[in-house]
Design an enzyme around this catalytic site. Structure first.
Site, PDB file in Angstrom:
ATOM      1  N   GLU A 136       0.822   3.850  -5.118  1.00  0.00           N
ATOM      2  CA  GLU A 136       1.911   4.821  -4.963  1.00  0.00           C
ATOM      3  C   GLU A 136       1.853   5.889  -6.054  1.00  0.00           C
ATOM      4  O   GLU A 136       2.085   7.066  -5.791  1.00  0.00           O
ATOM      5  CB  GLU A 136       3.267   4.121  -4.987  1.00  0.00           C
ATOM      6  CG  GLU A 136       3.563   3.347  -3.726  1.00  0.00           C
ATOM      7  CD  GLU A 136       4.948   2.741  -3.718  1.00  0.00           C
ATOM      8  OE1 GLU A 136       5.646   2.777  -4.757  1.00  0.00           O
ATOM      9  OE2 GLU A 136       5.334   2.226  -2.655  1.00  0.00           O
TER      10      GLU A 136
ATOM     11  N   GLU B 166       2.309  -6.379  -6.301  1.00  0.00           N
ATOM     12  CA  GLU B 166       3.262  -5.326  -6.669  1.00  0.00           C
ATOM     13  C   GLU B 166       2.613  -4.320  -7.611  1.00  0.00           C
ATOM     14  O   GLU B 166       2.845  -3.104  -7.510  1.00  0.00           O
ATOM     15  CB  GLU B 166       4.509  -5.934  -7.301  1.00  0.00           C
ATOM     16  CG  GLU B 166       5.649  -4.948  -7.475  1.00  0.00           C
ATOM     17  CD  GLU B 166       6.196  -4.422  -6.163  1.00  0.00           C
ATOM     18  OE1 GLU B 166       6.218  -3.173  -6.000  1.00  0.00           O
ATOM     19  OE2 GLU B 166       6.597  -5.218  -5.306  1.00  0.00           O
TER      20      GLU B 166
END
Length: 166
Positions: free
Chosen positions: A70, A63
């Site tokens: 991102e 994550e």
């Protein structure tokens, strides 16, 4: 020694950034806490504990990598681009793969009807423990959904940060 401490500080800031900006990371943390608490109902060997903790941290690391990718993509462009979409999708897919693997490990370690019954009887025999369990669920949901709002000033949007640098 000073460089190592600085490195740990920067790493901690990256972890905090991920928790502040990614509801999925907060969800993974909450799920990990519940898994670790309820794992105590099972006959866990050191090897099983080691596997469980490793899988939990693999999901969180995936994550964090996803968030880094991102964030970098968002920094590079505000515009839609099919290659940026592919990069983000692949990073997100990696998290999904690790999460599916973690769920499989969880099923292998924890799928035991007798232990499920033991957990149910434990709470049936100690009904007052249902109250803190229910409260923990409420607090967990608040943490997952609203935790970043406590740090609103520190949690700038990526586009705002990029514009300040430019």
């Amino acid at each position: 020694m000073k460089e190592q401490l600085k490195s740990f500080k920067v790493s901690a800031e990256g972890i905090l950034y991920t928790f502040l900006n990614e509801g999925h990371m907060r969800f993974h943390l909450v799920a990990a806490v519940y898994v670790l608490v309820f794992a105590n109902f099972y006959d866990m060997t050191k090897t099983k504990w080691a596997l469980l903790v490793t899988v939990i941290f693999l999901v969180m690391a995936a994550e964090a990598f996803n968030t880094a990718i991102e964030t970098l993509c968002d920094y590079c462009t505000k515009e839609y681009h099919p290659m940026i979409k592919s990069v983000k999708d692949a990073a997100s897919g990696a998290v999904l793969l690790v999460s599916i693997g973690a769920a499989a490990v969880g099923i292998i370690l924890f799928w035991d009807i007798d232990v499920f019954k033991r957990i149910i009887f434990y709470f049936a025999d100690n009904p007052l423990l249902i109250i803190p369990l229910a409260l923990s669920v409420v607090v967990s949901l608040l943490f997952i959904c609203f935790f970043p709002r406590l740090f609103k000033n520190k949690n700038l949007d990526i586009a705002q940060k990029r514009d300040k640098i430019s």
